[in-house]
Design an enzyme around this catalytic site. Structure first.
Site, PDB file in Angstrom:
ATOM      1  N   TYR A 416      15.973  86.201 -19.994  1.00  0.00           N
ATOM      2  CA  TYR A 416      15.372  87.601 -20.156  1.00  0.00           C
ATOM      3  C   TYR A 416      13.661  87.838 -19.985  1.00  0.00           C
ATOM      4  O   TYR A 416      12.936  86.786 -20.043  1.00  0.00           O
ATOM      5  CB  TYR A 416      15.919  87.921 -21.603  1.00  0.00           C
ATOM      6  N   GLU A 435      12.272  79.864  -5.704  1.00  0.00           N
ATOM      7  CA  GLU A 435      11.865  78.679  -6.445  1.00  0.00           C
ATOM      8  C   GLU A 435      11.588  77.653  -5.452  1.00  0.00           C
ATOM      9  O   GLU A 435      12.505  77.048  -4.696  1.00  0.00           O
ATOM     10  CB  GLU A 435      12.987  78.175  -7.436  1.00  0.00           C
TER      11      GLU A 435
HETATM   12 ZN   LIG Z   1       8.636  79.956 -12.777  1.00  0.00          ZN
END
Ligand SMILES: [Zn+2]
Length: 465
Positions: A416, A435
């Site tokens: 969140y 990522e």
């Molecule tokens: Zn990060």
């Protein structure tokens, strides 16, 4: 003809690459007793394969990347699938492309402005990659400068190759990369590429500039940002190197990764914030001395540990990527209740100046799309509820193809208060969190080449699509 075994080569791959039956390959190399045992640097003989040589005139070489397919490459270079196949008759099975394999891309006449070169005489033991390193020229730039070389694995001592001239790399990617390095590099980039606009969009808690750089002036607007998290600082040199390559491509008129960057400059305004969290990055990269104004607080938050490798937060121990006003109460609930090296949502939504800077900047520009770069895991977080679902899904699949990274859709309860969800909720437009790389944060800078190779296509598609 001879071939030097490269790292991660297998005989099967080599046989396929050179279109030689494996039996014939083994016959030509009786010294190989066990086909499973070959080693990097070993020289083997490739038997002549007869016909099916690539049609190399009027082409450039291209190194196949993870996730590439013939269809994908044809699309990227804006050529027909059949034309690409006809240019590469040596490839017997177009479904079997290997990362590192060299194929040939047809080049339209006059589409590339010739840059200046110096000549270099190949020495014994030289490899193409080694020469690229020696002259600090990206391997792809060296390939582009030597379109007449049929296969970069077969260069001979005495052969003359062209080295792109005045190719001075600005962003160094072989050492730790902190705030001061970034500021110096930005100054150098602005000198070399005066068409880049620099804007200070806010100040960190400690008063460091949060900087945004603009490239291009099209109607479509895109935001890239990096290093929300302190120990993910390697994302900063990734986007900084991208800025350099993108700007150089615009300046020279030479395509980057097959994209016409001058056209992209005309169509798209790209804003990049290379370091959202400069104070946090600074303590991970440079450590903390007793002279640091936050020394006592930092050590207390870090439980006396003087190693800050686990530090994600800003200098007050607030995780900026849990501080956005989106499901913030939940972020507060599931995270630490006080300042922490990571995951503390802060005393209030958007309490931190770094968060506020990105919120204000995003509101002023209303970007059509935003990508926030993190490490690690080789995945791409995408989607939020049903917002811009179709477009997001399409884009993430393209990004995944280009990088080999796995798409992960938003899942309630996973996290969140993050930028990506806030952005999508606020502007109803796609945002993504790739990522980069794999390992334990902070990823070592030695992983830069692999990350760059994986994501350059993604970063270009993030603009061009
Ligand atoms: Zn990060």
């Amino acid at each position: 003809m001879q071939y030097v075994i490269q790292q991660s080569d297998t005989l099967t791959q080599i046989a396929l690459r050179f279109n030689v039956p494996i039996g014939k390959l083994l016959k030509a190399n009786p010294q190989i007793k066990d086909p499973g045992k070959i080693y990097t640097g070993q020289i083997i003989e490739i038997p002549p394969k007869g016909q099916s040589a690539p049609n190399v005139s009027g082409t450039r070489q291209y190194i196949v990347k993870a996730g590439d397919s013939f269809g994908r490459i044809a699309e990227r270079f804006n050529i027909s699938y059949n034309k690409l196949l006809n240019t590469n008759p040596q490839v017997k099975n177009p479904d079997l492309l290997f990362p590192g394999q060299v194929i040939y891309i047809p080049v339209g006449p006059g589409s590339i402005r010739p840059p200046e070169y110096t000549e270099y005489v190949v020495q014994a033991e030289d490899t193409f990659a080694g020469i690229a390193r020696k002259f600090s020229v990206p391997l792809q730039a060296l390939i582009d400068a030597n379109l007449d070389i049929r296969n970069i694995n077969f260069i001979q001592p005495g052969q003359i190759i062209q080295i792109p001239k005045n190719y001075e790399e600005i962003v160094q990617t072989d050492r730790p990369y902190g705030y001061n390095t970034m500021v110096a590099d930005i100054d150098a980039l602005l000198r070399q590429f005066p068409f880049i606009e620099k804007k200070v969009i806010g100040k960190s808690v400690m008063g460091r500039d949060i900087i945004a750089l603009r490239l291009g002036e099209g109607a479509k607007t895109i935001q890239y940002n990096a290093a929300h998290h302190a120990n993910e600082w390697i994302t900063t040199p990734v986007v900084m190197k991208f800025i350099e390559e993108y700007a150089r491509s615009y300046q020279t008129g030479k395509p980057l990764g097959g994209f016409d960057i001058r056209k992209l400059f005309n169509d798209i305004t790209l804003w990049i914030v290379p370091m959202v969290n400069p104070d946090g990055v600074d303590i991970v990269v440079n450590g903390v001395t007793p002279q640091h104004p936050y020394y006592k607080e930092l050590l207390r938050i870090n439980r006396g540990n003087t190693n800050f490798n686990n530090w994600r937060a800003n200098i007050r121990g607030v995780d900026i990527n849990r501080n956005y006003p989106i499901d913030w109460e939940k972020a507060r609930e599931v995270g630490p209740k006080s300042p922490s090296p990571g995951y503390y949502a802060g005393p209030a939504p958007a309490s931190e100046p770094e968060t506020q800077a990105i919120i204000k900047f995003s509101g002023e520009n209303k970007f059509d799309r935003a990508l926030a770069f993190h490490t690690q895991g080789k995945v791409i977080f995408w989607g939020y509820k049903d917002i811009a679902e179709k477009e997001s899904r399409y884009l993430v699949n393209r990004f995944s193809e280009a990088s080999g990274y796995r798409p992960i859709p938003y899942e309630e309860g996973a996290y969140y208060g993050g930028f990506k969800e806030w952005y999508m909720d606020k502007f109803r437009r796609p945002a993504f969190a790739p990522e980069l790389g794999e390992g334990t944060n902070p990823l070592p800078i030695s992983q830069f080449p692999e990350i760059w190779n994986d994501v350059i296509g993604l970063m270009l598609l993030g603009i061009a699509l």
